[in-house]
Design a protein around this motif. Structure first.
Motif, PDB file in Angstrom:
ATOM      1  N   GLU A  73      18.620   1.207 -13.515  1.00  0.00           N
ATOM      2  CA  GLU A  73      17.186   1.442 -13.287  1.00  0.00           C
ATOM      3  C   GLU A  73      16.301   0.330 -13.861  1.00  0.00           C
ATOM      4  O   GLU A  73      15.396   0.586 -14.675  1.00  0.00           O
ATOM      5  CB  GLU A  73      16.763   2.795 -13.880  1.00  0.00           C
ATOM      6  N   PRO A  74      16.503  -0.911 -13.476  1.00  0.00           N
ATOM      7  CA  PRO A  74      15.651  -1.987 -13.990  1.00  0.00           C
ATOM      8  C   PRO A  74      14.236  -1.900 -13.411  1.00  0.00           C
ATOM      9  O   PRO A  74      14.029  -1.359 -12.320  1.00  0.00           O
ATOM     10  CB  PRO A  74      16.366  -3.252 -13.477  1.00  0.00           C
ATOM     11  N   ALA A  75      13.283  -2.409 -14.167  1.00  0.00           N
ATOM     12  CA  ALA A  75      11.897  -2.428 -13.683  1.00  0.00           C
ATOM     13  C   ALA A  75      11.777  -3.412 -12.530  1.00  0.00           C
ATOM     14  O   ALA A  75      12.370  -4.488 -12.542  1.00  0.00           O
ATOM     15  CB  ALA A  75      10.961  -2.826 -14.818  1.00  0.00           C
ATOM     16  N   ARG A  76      10.999  -3.034 -11.521  1.00  0.00           N
ATOM     17  CA  ARG A  76      10.767  -3.894 -10.368  1.00  0.00           C
ATOM     18  C   ARG A  76       9.269  -4.140 -10.237  1.00  0.00           C
ATOM     19  O   ARG A  76       8.453  -3.306 -10.628  1.00  0.00           O
ATOM     20  CB  ARG A  76      11.308  -3.223  -9.101  1.00  0.00           C
ATOM     21  N   TYR A  77       8.902  -5.247  -9.664  1.00  0.00           N
ATOM     22  CA  TYR A  77       7.480  -5.545  -9.511  1.00  0.00           C
ATOM     23  C   TYR A  77       6.774  -4.465  -8.697  1.00  0.00           C
ATOM     24  O   TYR A  77       5.627  -4.105  -8.975  1.00  0.00           O
ATOM     25  CB  TYR A  77       7.295  -6.911  -8.843  1.00  0.00           C
ATOM     26  N   ARG A  78       7.445  -3.938  -7.664  1.00  0.00           N
ATOM     27  CA  ARG A  78       6.773  -2.966  -6.800  1.00  0.00           C
ATOM     28  C   ARG A  78       6.455  -1.661  -7.529  1.00  0.00           C
ATOM     29  O   ARG A  78       5.680  -0.854  -7.018  1.00  0.00           O
ATOM     30  CB  ARG A  78       7.598  -2.689  -5.553  1.00  0.00           C
ATOM     31  N   ASP A  79       7.047  -1.455  -8.698  1.00  0.00           N
ATOM     32  CA  ASP A  79       6.709  -0.262  -9.489  1.00  0.00           C
ATOM     33  C   ASP A  79       5.270  -0.320 -10.001  1.00  0.00           C
ATOM     34  O   ASP A  79       4.693   0.725 -10.333  1.00  0.00           O
ATOM     35  CB  ASP A  79       7.655  -0.136 -10.691  1.00  0.00           C
ATOM     36  N   TYR A  80       4.716  -1.523 -10.080  1.00  0.00           N
ATOM     37  CA  TYR A  80       3.388  -1.699 -10.679  1.00  0.00           C
ATOM     38  C   TYR A  80       2.373  -2.349  -9.735  1.00  0.00           C
ATOM     39  O   TYR A  80       1.197  -2.441 -10.067  1.00  0.00           O
ATOM     40  CB  TYR A  80       3.492  -2.576 -11.931  1.00  0.00           C
ATOM     41  N   ALA A  81       2.799  -2.787  -8.566  1.00  0.00           N
ATOM     42  CA  ALA A  81       1.934  -3.575  -7.683  1.00  0.00           C
ATOM     43  C   ALA A  81       0.951  -2.697  -6.908  1.00  0.00           C
ATOM     44  O   ALA A  81       1.175  -1.492  -6.707  1.00  0.00           O
ATOM     45  CB  ALA A  81       2.789  -4.376  -6.706  1.00  0.00           C
ATOM     46  N   ASP A  82      -0.135  -3.327  -6.455  1.00  0.00           N
ATOM     47  CA  ASP A  82      -1.074  -2.686  -5.536  1.00  0.00           C
ATOM     48  C   ASP A  82      -0.328  -2.434  -4.224  1.00  0.00           C
ATOM     49  O   ASP A  82       0.080  -3.384  -3.553  1.00  0.00           O
ATOM     50  CB  ASP A  82      -2.267  -3.613  -5.308  1.00  0.00           C
ATOM     51  N   PRO A  83      -0.126  -1.180  -3.812  1.00  0.00           N
ATOM     52  CA  PRO A  83       0.665  -0.906  -2.607  1.00  0.00           C
ATOM     53  C   PRO A  83       0.080  -1.495  -1.335  1.00  0.00           C
ATOM     54  O   PRO A  83       0.817  -1.712  -0.363  1.00  0.00           O
ATOM     55  CB  PRO A  83       0.710   0.626  -2.553  1.00  0.00           C
ATOM     56  N   GLU A  84      -1.229  -1.768  -1.325  1.00  0.00           N
ATOM     57  CA  GLU A  84      -1.857  -2.341  -0.133  1.00  0.00           C
ATOM     58  C   GLU A  84      -1.752  -3.862  -0.094  1.00  0.00           C
ATOM     59  O   GLU A  84      -2.158  -4.486   0.880  1.00  0.00           O
ATOM     60  CB  GLU A  84      -3.333  -1.928  -0.061  1.00  0.00           C
ATOM     61  N   ARG A  85      -1.246  -4.449  -1.163  1.00  0.00           N
ATOM     62  CA  ARG A  85      -1.048  -5.906  -1.204  1.00  0.00           C
ATOM     63  C   ARG A  85       0.397  -6.206  -1.593  1.00  0.00           C
ATOM     64  O   ARG A  85       0.668  -7.132  -2.341  1.00  0.00           O
ATOM     65  CB  ARG A  85      -2.010  -6.545  -2.224  1.00  0.00           C
ATOM     66  N   LEU A  86       1.311  -5.409  -1.043  1.00  0.00           N
ATOM     67  CA  LEU A  86       2.732  -5.541  -1.368  1.00  0.00           C
ATOM     68  C   LEU A  86       3.554  -5.644  -0.090  1.00  0.00           C
ATOM     69  O   LEU A  86       3.375  -4.857   0.839  1.00  0.00           O
ATOM     70  CB  LEU A  86       3.201  -4.320  -2.181  1.00  0.00           C
ATOM     71  N   LEU A  87       4.445  -6.612  -0.068  1.00  0.00           N
ATOM     72  CA  LEU A  87       5.435  -6.728   1.004  1.00  0.00           C
ATOM     73  C   LEU A  87       6.787  -6.961   0.349  1.00  0.00           C
ATOM     74  O   LEU A  87       6.946  -7.878  -0.456  1.00  0.00           O
ATOM     75  CB  LEU A  87       5.094  -7.859   1.976  1.00  0.00           C
ATOM     76  N   VAL A  88       7.748  -6.104   0.656  1.00  0.00           N
ATOM     77  CA  VAL A  88       9.107  -6.218   0.128  1.00  0.00           C
ATOM     78  C   VAL A  88      10.010  -6.734   1.241  1.00  0.00           C
ATOM     79  O   VAL A  88       9.934  -6.245   2.367  1.00  0.00           O
ATOM     80  CB  VAL A  88       9.627  -4.855  -0.371  1.00  0.00           C
ATOM     81  N   PHE A  89      10.828  -7.726   0.948  1.00  0.00           N
ATOM     82  CA  PHE A  89      11.754  -8.214   1.964  1.00  0.00           C
ATOM     83  C   PHE A  89      13.149  -8.346   1.372  1.00  0.00           C
ATOM     84  O   PHE A  89      13.330  -8.559   0.168  1.00  0.00           O
ATOM     85  CB  PHE A  89      11.288  -9.552   2.554  1.00  0.00           C
ATOM     86  N   SER A  90      14.152  -8.206   2.241  1.00  0.00           N
ATOM     87  CA  SER A  90      15.528  -8.294   1.795  1.00  0.00           C
ATOM     88  C   SER A  90      16.433  -8.543   2.996  1.00  0.00           C
ATOM     89  O   SER A  90      15.960  -8.666   4.133  1.00  0.00           O
ATOM     90  CB  SER A  90      15.941  -7.002   1.068  1.00  0.00           C
ATOM     91  N   THR A  91      17.729  -8.588   2.727  1.00  0.00           N
ATOM     92  CA  THR A  91      18.713  -8.877   3.763  1.00  0.00           C
ATOM     93  C   THR A  91      19.976  -8.072   3.485  1.00  0.00           C
ATOM     94  O   THR A  91      20.258  -7.710   2.344  1.00  0.00           O
ATOM     95  CB  THR A  91      19.033 -10.380   3.792  1.00  0.00           C
ATOM     96  N   PHE A  92      20.728  -7.754   4.531  1.00  0.00           N
ATOM     97  CA  PHE A  92      21.935  -6.949   4.383  1.00  0.00           C
ATOM     98  C   PHE A  92      23.177  -7.768   4.067  1.00  0.00           C
ATOM     99  O   PHE A  92      24.153  -7.236   3.528  1.00  0.00           O
ATOM    100  CB  PHE A  92      22.200  -6.154   5.670  1.00  0.00           C
ATOM    101  N   ASP A  93      23.192  -9.039   4.410  1.00  0.00           N
ATOM    102  CA  ASP A  93      24.447  -9.789   4.329  1.00  0.00           C
ATOM    103  C   ASP A  93      24.933  -9.968   2.895  1.00  0.00           C
ATOM    104  O   ASP A  93      26.135 -10.070   2.659  1.00  0.00           O
ATOM    105  CB  ASP A  93      24.334 -11.141   5.039  1.00  0.00           C
ATOM    106  N   LYS A  94      24.050 -10.020   1.920  1.00  0.00           N
ATOM    107  CA  LYS A  94      24.477 -10.144   0.524  1.00  0.00           C
ATOM    108  C   LYS A  94      25.268  -8.914   0.086  1.00  0.00           C
ATOM    109  O   LYS A  94      26.199  -9.009  -0.716  1.00  0.00           O
ATOM    110  CB  LYS A  94      23.274 -10.311  -0.405  1.00  0.00           C
ATOM    111  N   LEU A  95      24.905  -7.757   0.629  1.00  0.00           N
ATOM    112  CA  LEU A  95      25.507  -6.497   0.235  1.00  0.00           C
ATOM    113  C   LEU A  95      26.677  -6.097   1.134  1.00  0.00           C
ATOM    114  O   LEU A  95      27.754  -5.736   0.658  1.00  0.00           O
ATOM    115  CB  LEU A  95      24.442  -5.392   0.248  1.00  0.00           C
TER     116      LEU A  95
END
Length: 460
Positions: free
Chosen positions: A283-305
């Motif tokens: 359960e590490p802290a993530r930036y999105r836990d504290y960010a303004d939800p209206e100014r947040l974009l999360v991106f990722s990829t499946f190939d690493k996993l």
């Protein structure tokens, strides 16, 4: 291939990938759609779909009335002015080279085979005549599964319509920057920073301000605050949990403070979650836990996993959804509907979480093996801090040594490293390098570490 099958486009795609990997680094003309279809005994529409996938990945491109052509790959040793990054990865692809520069966790343990098994089962459920309609933002099942995966509470939740899928990380990041009208702006990034991120920001003509991380993985908060007051920053692009390639984990209080400053200025936070689930800390802290939800974009990829059979990437965004929808509609990514459904099945069944537990354990084990080798053979040459997760080690020379020179010397011995300069636009980290431990451990890794230490000693 003697007959058409539901997986014909995959077979054609793999055939072309192998052909491209074995072809000359110079530009090559590919067979015409009709000629390849006749050769492989499949339909023209199947070859066209496979070509489309490669085109979306940037491996090939089309010339009007001339056909398809491969994109040239820098040939090692033939272009001294080629960017260091291109040279490193061109050499890493050469036969017989030992690449100590990779950053792919799934190389140790992938879900490719289970994914293909699920896909075969789905093909029986969705015969060709009943194939699902094309979904411009991604398949509904996968978008729903991702929204559920990122939802944590009744106040921190995501919906399927806020999830968008594309062919790869480069494509979805480029599209997102365009949709949010961030091209040509000013960005804050952690340093060292992923070379893929730096290259994409450069392509978008974004001026990058690098914030160096200290040994503990923290920013100089005073300097950061001054930069935010002085510069017209429009976005901050940061790793979700552990920093890659540094491997450190920033304290939650620091992330919270930075998000507060970003929110006060209306700055977009683009959170790179590609390695978010490879942190060894629960359960590490993530930036999105504290960010303004209206100014947040999360991106990722499946190939690493999951592995190479799942090259898709995705973004989650609550604000500016209409703009993202318009841009994804115009881009019209060509993604396999059945493959997306198969990924959704793996996520929904809990198979991915079981896999993650195994993979993190294997990463810890391989990390320990590499640390032992470095302690035995390179303790006098390199300082290595134990990372908080991921697939690589960040190392610093114990004396000022230009790692680009070390890299050049090791090439002659069949070894490829990733010099620290690759992870900065401003020439930082010249005395550092990134070492992978997701390797083929049947090779002489101990001998490679010994040669690395010897070359560092011999480099002025």
């Amino acid at each position: 291939m003697s007959r058409e099958t539901p997986f014909a486009y995959q077979a054609v795609y793999r055939y072309l990938v192998e052909w491209l990997d074995g072809a000359s680094a110079a530009e090559q003309r590919l067979p015409s759609l009709r000629a390849l279809a006749q050769r492989l005994k499949v339909s023209v529409s199947t070859t066209k779909y496979a070509y489309g996938l490669l085109e979306d990945e940037g491996r090939i491109y089309a010339r009007p009335k001339q056909g398809y052509f491969s994109r040239p790959v820098p040939a090692p040793g033939l272009a001294p002015d080629t960017h260091l990054l291109d040279r490193v990865y061109a050499y890493a692809r050469q036969p017989g080279m030992l690449a100590l520069c990779s950053d792919a966790p799934a190389m140790l343990l992938s879900l490719d085979n289970p994914l293909l098994t699920v896909e075969r089962e789905l093909v029986r459920q969705y015969p060709r005549s009943q194939a699902p309609l094309y979904q411009p933002f991604g398949e509904a099942e996968l978008r729903t599964a991702l929204a559920e995966r990122y939802t944590r509470s009744t106040t921190d939740y995501w919906q399927a319509e806020q999830v968008f899928l594309g062919t790869d990380l480069r494509a979805v990041l480029a599209l997102s920057l365009d949709a949010l009208e961030l091209n040509g702006s000013v960005a804050l990034v952690e340093s060292p920073c992923s070379w893929a991120i730096l290259r994409q920001l450069q392509a978008a003509k974004i001026r990058v301000i690098e914030l160096p991380l200290d040994a503990e993985g923290r920013f100089d908060r005073q300097r950061l605050h001054e930069v935010l007051q002085r510069e017209p920053v429009r976005l901050a692009l940061l790793s979700s949990t552990l920093n890659t390639p540094h491997g450190s984990l920033m304290p939650a209080a620091d992330k919270q403070q930075l998000c507060r400053w970003l929110g006060e200025r209306g700055i977009w936070l683009l959170e790179n979650d590609s390695y978010g689930e490879f942190c060894f800390t629960p359960e590490p802290a993530r930036y999105r836990d504290y960010a303004d939800p209206e100014r947040l974009l999360v991106f990722s990829t499946f190939d690493k996993l999951i592995g190479s059979e799942a090259p898709f990437s995705y973004v989650l965004c609550r604000g500016q959804g209409a703009r993202l929808q318009r841009h994804f509609l115009e881009r019209a990514f060509r993604l396999s509907p059945i493959r997306q459904k198969a990924v959704a099945k793996l996520l929904g069944s809990g198979r991915v979480d079981q896999h993650l537990t195994q993979l993190r354990g294997l990463l810890r084990e391989r990390m320990g093996q590499m640390q032992v080798l470095l302690a035995e053979h390179a303790a006098e040459q390199l300082r290595v801090v134990t990372p908080a997760g991921g697939a690589t080690l960040w190392a610093e020379a114990t004396r000022p040594v230009d790692m680009a020179q070390v890299y050049e010397q090791l090439l002659g011995q069949g070894i490829v490293i990733a010099p620290g300069q690759m992870f900065s636009q401003q020439g930082l980290w010249r005395h550092h390098l990134r070492l992978s431990f997701t390797l083929d451990w049947r090779q002489d890794i101990a001998g490679a570490v010994q040669r690395l230490a010897r070359v560092i000693d011999q480099t002025p």
